[in-house]
Design a protein around this motif. Sequence first.
Motif, PDB file in Angstrom:
ATOM      1  N   SER A  13      -3.044   7.310  -1.861  1.00 37.57           N
ATOM      2  CA  SER A  13      -4.289   7.812  -1.423  1.00 37.57           C
ATOM      3  C   SER A  13      -5.102   6.742  -0.574  1.00 37.57           C
TER       4      SER A  13
ATOM      5  N   LEU B 210      -9.418   2.959 -10.553  1.00 36.15           N
ATOM      6  CA  LEU B 210      -8.388   2.374 -11.150  1.00 36.15           C
ATOM      7  C   LEU B 210      -8.755   2.138 -12.663  1.00 36.15           C
TER       8      LEU B 210
ATOM      9  N   VAL C 167      -2.221   6.373  -6.394  1.00 31.61           N
ATOM     10  CA  VAL C 167      -3.174   5.582  -6.040  1.00 31.61           C
ATOM     11  C   VAL C 167      -2.924   4.906  -4.636  1.00 31.61           C
TER      12      VAL C 167
ATOM     13  N   ALA D 148      -2.647  -0.472 -14.355  1.00 33.75           N
ATOM     14  CA  ALA D 148      -3.848  -0.535 -13.465  1.00 33.75           C
ATOM     15  C   ALA D 148      -4.515  -1.657 -13.271  1.00 33.75           C
TER      16      ALA D 148
ATOM     17  N   ASP E 194       1.577   7.185 -11.407  1.00 36.12           N
ATOM     18  CA  ASP E 194       0.400   7.295 -11.275  1.00 36.12           C
ATOM     19  C   ASP E 194      -0.208   6.259 -10.317  1.00 36.12           C
ATOM     20  N   LEU E 195       0.269   4.911 -10.347  1.00 34.23           N
ATOM     21  CA  LEU E 195      -0.166   4.082  -9.569  1.00 34.23           C
ATOM     22  C   LEU E 195       0.264   4.230  -8.152  1.00 34.23           C
TER      23      LEU E 195
ATOM     24  N   ALA F 127     -10.861   2.178  -4.672  1.00 37.07           N
ATOM     25  CA  ALA F 127      -9.732   1.870  -5.465  1.00 37.07           C
ATOM     26  C   ALA F 127     -10.173   1.160  -6.570  1.00 37.07           C
TER      27      ALA F 127
ATOM     28  N   PHE G 227      -3.206  12.333  -8.855  1.00 38.73           N
ATOM     29  CA  PHE G 227      -4.249  11.700  -8.137  1.00 38.73           C
ATOM     30  C   PHE G 227      -4.061  11.806  -6.807  1.00 38.73           C
TER      31      PHE G 227
ATOM     32  N   THR H 254       3.069  -1.039  -4.375  1.00 41.36           N
ATOM     33  CA  THR H 254       2.393   0.075  -4.870  1.00 41.36           C
ATOM     34  C   THR H 254       3.177   1.595  -4.905  1.00 41.36           C
TER      35      THR H 254
ATOM     36  N   TYR I 155       1.998  12.769  -1.850  1.00 35.69           N
ATOM     37  CA  TYR I 155       1.278  11.664  -2.989  1.00 35.69           C
ATOM     38  C   TYR I 155       2.042  11.289  -4.047  1.00 35.69           C
TER      39      TYR I 155
END
Length: 729
Positions: A341, A267, A338, A394, A334-335, A263, A283, A382, A319
């Motif tokens: 993931s 990031l 992450v 990020a 987007d975050l 990560a 992502f 998150t 996701y």
Amino acid sequence: MNDKCQEPDCTGTYAADGFCDECGAQRSAAPAVLSASTQPATSSSRASQRTGTSSSRSTGRRTARGGLGAGMVDVPPVPLRDPASAVMAHPEVPEKRRFCGRCESPVGRSRDGKPGRTEGFCPSCRTPFSFEPRLKGGDRVGGRYEVLGCLAHGGLGWIYLARDTNVSDTVADRWVVLKGLIDTGDPDAALAAIAERRFLVSVSHPNIVTIHDLVEHPDPKTGVPVSYIVMEYIGGRSLRDVALDHRRAAGGPLPLPQVLAYALEVLPALGYLHGRDLIYCDFKPDNVIQAEEQLKLIDLGGVRRADDQESAIYGTPGYKAPEIGVEAPDVSTDLYTVGRSMAVLSFDFSGFTSTYEYSLPPVSAVPLFAQEESYHRLLRRTTHSDPARRFGSAADLVDQVTGVLREVLSAADGQARAALSTYFTPERRTFGTDDPSDGDASGVPIDLGAGALLPSPEPASLLAALPLPLPDPGDPSTPLLAALVGAEPADVVRALGDQDLPGISAKLALALARTEAGDPATARAELDALDPLEWRVPYYRGLIALAARDIAAAVREFDAVYDAVPGEPAVRLALGVAVELAGDAGAAARRYERVWRVDRSFVSAAFGLARARVALGQRTLALSTLDEVPENSSHRVAAQLAAVRIELSGGDTVAAGRRLAAVRLDPYNRARWQVALLQSTLDKKPRADREVRVALEKAYREFAAQVQDRPARIELVDRANAVRPRTWV
């Protein structure tokens, strides 16, 4: 061959690439496949799963070996792969992954025992579809790129491996990836390709695949020019495949430190895109390639401008954020991907595309959550369902991931990994470290009765001891606060109280000063008027609650801050003392221990951990904690005197005496503690032998010699006479 997944409790089936479409496990003895395995491709409301490949060549700030691991984690490197071995022998899209690019209806399916068509028209909306590769081995695209074959089929079409023939024969081949469209008649795919042309050529970051060129090649059937993006080829493996390889070898998910290191590496790449007003959108572990010790973010097909309200939105079930399809993607979405993931890579996340598509499993179902509370809280923020409660950038997420990584590593190996926080001041004053007898020069002996240990700190004293949030450098009121450093609370109130203060930093400082000046009610009212999503607000409310001895409120407020900045030791320290004062020794011990393990400058945490362990009946562990206070610490003496008390409370006077003998004390306190130790020994064994009484008599007389107060000195001499052994003469 049985297509049902053989993993326990999994209801998925194996796809043509040998991987389960639900849990991601590989069929045993599966053939070699492309490192970035693909998933079903769809568009807009049914999110797509896409894969690309990119190059092993390092660029920018990295060397060939990269910097993966953040200087703290030894991440196993992934060897480079022969590009030719990645080419698919029989490129085809499984029927169950064939959907119309416009209306998402199933297309190309078997009927009446006949295999489904790979080209045709959607029966629902009549949009043409084709799952046949447009290029074949030997084709030359753009006059210079010689195609070897297909690598994968992603959300925007077939992906091909090619060789750049313009590179001189005297140097190594430059392998590239060509990416076209699923179908030239698909408007969503066409728009996505146009978007790639528009801005992706200018994207340049060492952790993002490089786009070399944009070329056209006529469709072999229609003759219509088809656009292809030429990208660098990376000869490693996707993080999804790395995780699957590890599961087969070790029987479980990737180690948490490795996941956090991944990560931290990707990031900044997302942050780079966000800084250019670009949103990655899709992502996932499939879209990150590890080659040796470097990560590359690939498959930029879904990237869009932050203000784009027209282009199709791409994402992957399990996701993508829950608001996708209703609201446009942004930094928070987007975050979110992450966070999802990290979750998929770090524990057995069964049902992440179904039961838990937009949530995390309960703590009871994930042992890692119970073991690593800060990581659990990191994932919760998150992937919060409310975008406003996620991390704002990020960079913010990097800060907290780094803090959690330090905590996890230090808890595992006992090595401190302290680092200056950009969120909090250091501990302003230690608390709970003073011995109750310290500073008493009255000549009164120390009472070391059973269970007499260091008391918990007074709640009001914590207002001046706990770390404080650092002012935001961008806050317009921050320069004003610099001029008030060291000022008395009343002076701060006079300076700030009547102003219309800009920003939030001065308002927080004013609330603290009001509380210290004896006006917590006004301070609370002013804090209640501030943005509740600003994490510093509940932290100050927690401080005010401690000053008012409202311990339950302090626990609630600090717990909320822990959710917001889970990588900060200062927050765990504040929550630790709050739950200790609330009587929960177990919760206090967990928080204190994690603070002490990662940063030995928080000496208050060591004493708090010792107190909590004594309350839990763990005297041996409490003693070992106090022994960890360094020899050169100004609190070493207090720690050893606390250990003496613990030894005596357990009845071990011999060990207590041995410890006391090693403590450096001035003559007065040396004599005073010697009296206390021997008196405690006599109290526990009233029929103690002659040697104890003789030693205690001597200690009383030595103590009396150090006392200035005459009545106290006489009292000590009387005590010496009282304990003198009886004699016949």
